[in-house]
Design an enzyme around this catalytic site. Structure first.
Site, PDB file in Angstrom:
ATOM      1  CE1 TYR A 163      11.877  31.493   6.752  1.00 21.28           C
ATOM      2  CE2 TYR A 163      12.221  29.151   6.328  1.00 21.28           C
ATOM      3  CZ  TYR A 163      11.939  30.430   5.871  1.00 21.28           C
ATOM      4  OH  TYR A 163      11.717  30.637   4.541  1.00 21.28           O
ATOM      5  CE  LYS A 187      -0.457  -0.548   5.005  1.00 21.34           C
ATOM      6  NZ  LYS A 187      -1.318  -1.078   6.074  1.00 21.34           N
TER       7      LYS A 187
HETATM    8  C1  LIG Z   1      -0.600  -2.126   6.689  1.00 24.51           C
HETATM    9  C2  LIG Z   1      -1.222  -3.439   6.956  1.00 24.51           C
HETATM   10  C3  LIG Z   1      -0.438  -4.597   7.009  1.00 24.51           C
HETATM   11  C4  LIG Z   1       1.081  -4.535   6.966  1.00 24.51           C
HETATM   12  O1  LIG Z   1       1.522  -4.054   8.200  1.00 24.51           O
HETATM   13  P1  LIG Z   1       3.080  -3.902   8.543  1.00 24.51           P
HETATM   14  O2  LIG Z   1       3.093  -3.526   9.960  1.00 24.51           O
HETATM   15  O3  LIG Z   1       3.591  -2.833   7.646  1.00 24.51           O
HETATM   16  O4  LIG Z   1       3.700  -5.215   8.259  1.00 24.51           O
HETATM   17  C5  LIG Z   1      -1.066  -5.812   7.147  1.00 24.51           C
HETATM   18  N1  LIG Z   1      -2.426  -5.892   7.242  1.00 24.51           N
HETATM   19  C6  LIG Z   1      -3.205  -4.797   7.223  1.00 24.51           C
HETATM   20  C7  LIG Z   1      -4.676  -4.956   7.357  1.00 24.51           C
HETATM   21  C8  LIG Z   1      -2.639  -3.543   7.095  1.00 24.51           C
HETATM   22  O5  LIG Z   1      -3.424  -2.457   7.098  1.00 24.51           O
END
Ligand SMILES: *Cc1c(COP(=O)(O)O)cnc(C)c1O
Length: 382
Positions: A277, A61
């Site tokens: 800044y 993702k």
């Molecule tokens: C993001 C996500 C994962 C992966 O999680 P990590 O901690 O990055 O390994 C797995 N299952 C779901 C439902 C997620 O939202």
């Protein structure tokens, strides 16, 4: 040595990262992001080897945690990964274009109303998180449409409430091809947290009715909770991308990213001058500083204090992070160093993603997914 290739010089076949985005050439880039696809493959292998009886998927993702879903997905497919998870339908469509027809692509958020034809056209498998999503998919997709069901076992984020899940009748998924029953752990990175055991028990009880359908519970950290959490499929994301799945313990994963920023200019400032800044820092004596071309617009959050590294020497960040630049204390370096155009390490062997995150009061996930567009990206070892 893995061969380094850049997009301009031609990436591995099928690994064209982020088509449509203008890559920044090496000569004009303010920062270089090097992504080691070989390390990602090694991390996949390492996790898969921990699983005597379960499959290993890859969660890609948010454009593979900011690293480029096309390049990362292709590399993992070559390592034998055939199950992928994305959050959104559009991420799934892009990944399908990269990977072709073979792999299974699950969409974690399921489908917003109206997106069903897009999911069908790209042969995506939605994770259905509510009775409403389930009904809409059954009506829109027709017979034998693939689907996963997510039940919330105690995270309170998405998934069917247990009472809704148990109330489903066979008629509710009649005709669907159920491929996965899944849930997600809220506290997997805290192995001693009793919530893990409670979620595990709840999941075992709820999936009992679907014994013949593969089940999945563990994210990266969940894998390290032990075999009881593995079920048929695990869903690592962070660990593949080099983030430590066992916070507080040594990182078992290979590092994946290196970020180097270019020196724009060095200056010698007089005593008692304000720096950056808000004049959040003042010199005491005469001070040499170097300004590098990386700022919060590049994902280096304003909160991230800390330092850069140059030839093994730590260069503390002075004052506030600007949008496009950071000012470094280079007084520990010999006169003349660094020169304009040279690189300093921002993420690399001296400070990994997790260390940078800690310096900013955040987590490696946020550091990676914040890394921005303005880098020259180098993909190595695909
Ligand atoms: C993001 C996500 C994962 C992966 O999680 P990590 O901690 O990055 O390994 C797995 N299952 C779901 C439902 C997620 O939202």
């Amino acid at each position: 040595m893995p061969q380094a290739t850049t997009r301009k010089l031609g990436n591995p076949p099928g690994a064209e990262p982020d088509a449509g985005r203008q890559d920044v050439g090496l000569a004009e880039a303010g920062a270089l992001l090097r992504i080691d696809l070989g390390a990602i493959r090694q991390n996949y292998r390492r996790l898969a080897d921990m699983l005597p009886a379960s499959g290993c998927a890859a969660v890609l993702k948010a454009n593979a945690y900011g690293l480029g879903a096309a390049a990362v997905g292709s590399a993992l497919a070559r390592e034998g990964c055939c199950t992928f998870f994305v959050a959104h339908v559009h991420e799934g469509i892009a990944l399908r274009e990269t990977l072709g027809a073979g792999p299974t692509i699950f969409v974690l958020h399921g489908l917003f109303s109206g997106a069903e034809p897009l999911a069908t056209a790209a042969a995506l498998t939605p994770v259905l998180n509510s009775p409403e999503q389930l009904r809409a998919w059954r009506i829109a997709a027709g017979r034998n449409a693939p689907a996963a069901l997510q039940v919330d076992t105690g995270m309170g984020r998405i998934g069917m409430a247990p009472e809704d899940f148990v109330a489903l009748t066979d008629a509710d998924f009649a005709g669907l091809d159920l491929r996965l029953i899944m849930s997600h752990l809220a506290c997997a990175d805290e192995p001693d947290n009793p919530a893990n055991g409670r979620q595990l028990e709840t999941f075992i009880a709820l999936r009992g009715r679907f014994e013949k359908i593969p089940a999945s519970l563990a994210n990266s950290s969940g894998i390290f909770l032990g075999e009881a959490y593995h079920f048929d499929l695990v869903r690592p994301g962070a660990a593949l991308h080099g983030i430590n799945p066992t916070p507080g313990r040594q990182n078992p994963m290979a590092p994946v990213v290196r970020l180097h920023a270019r020196v724009i200019q060095t200056r010698t400032l007089p005593p008692y001058s304000g720096v950056g800044y808000g004049h959040a820092f003042h010199t005491i004596g005469t001070q040499r500083v170097a300004t590098v071309a990386l700022g919060y617009a590049d994902g280096w959050h304003r909160r991230i204090g800390g330092a850069a590294w140059y030839q093994g020497v730590r260069l503390p960040i002075l004052g506030r992070v600007s949008m496009d630049s950071i000012i470094l204390d280079v007084s520990a370096l010999p006169p003349g160093a660094p020169r304009a155009g040279e690189l300093v390490e921002m993420i690399g062997p001296h400070q990994d993603v997790d260390a940078v995150a800690e310096a900013g009061g955040t987590i490696g996930y946020e550091v990676l997914t914040s890394l921005a567009e303005r880098f020259h990206r180098i993909y190595a070892g695909g």
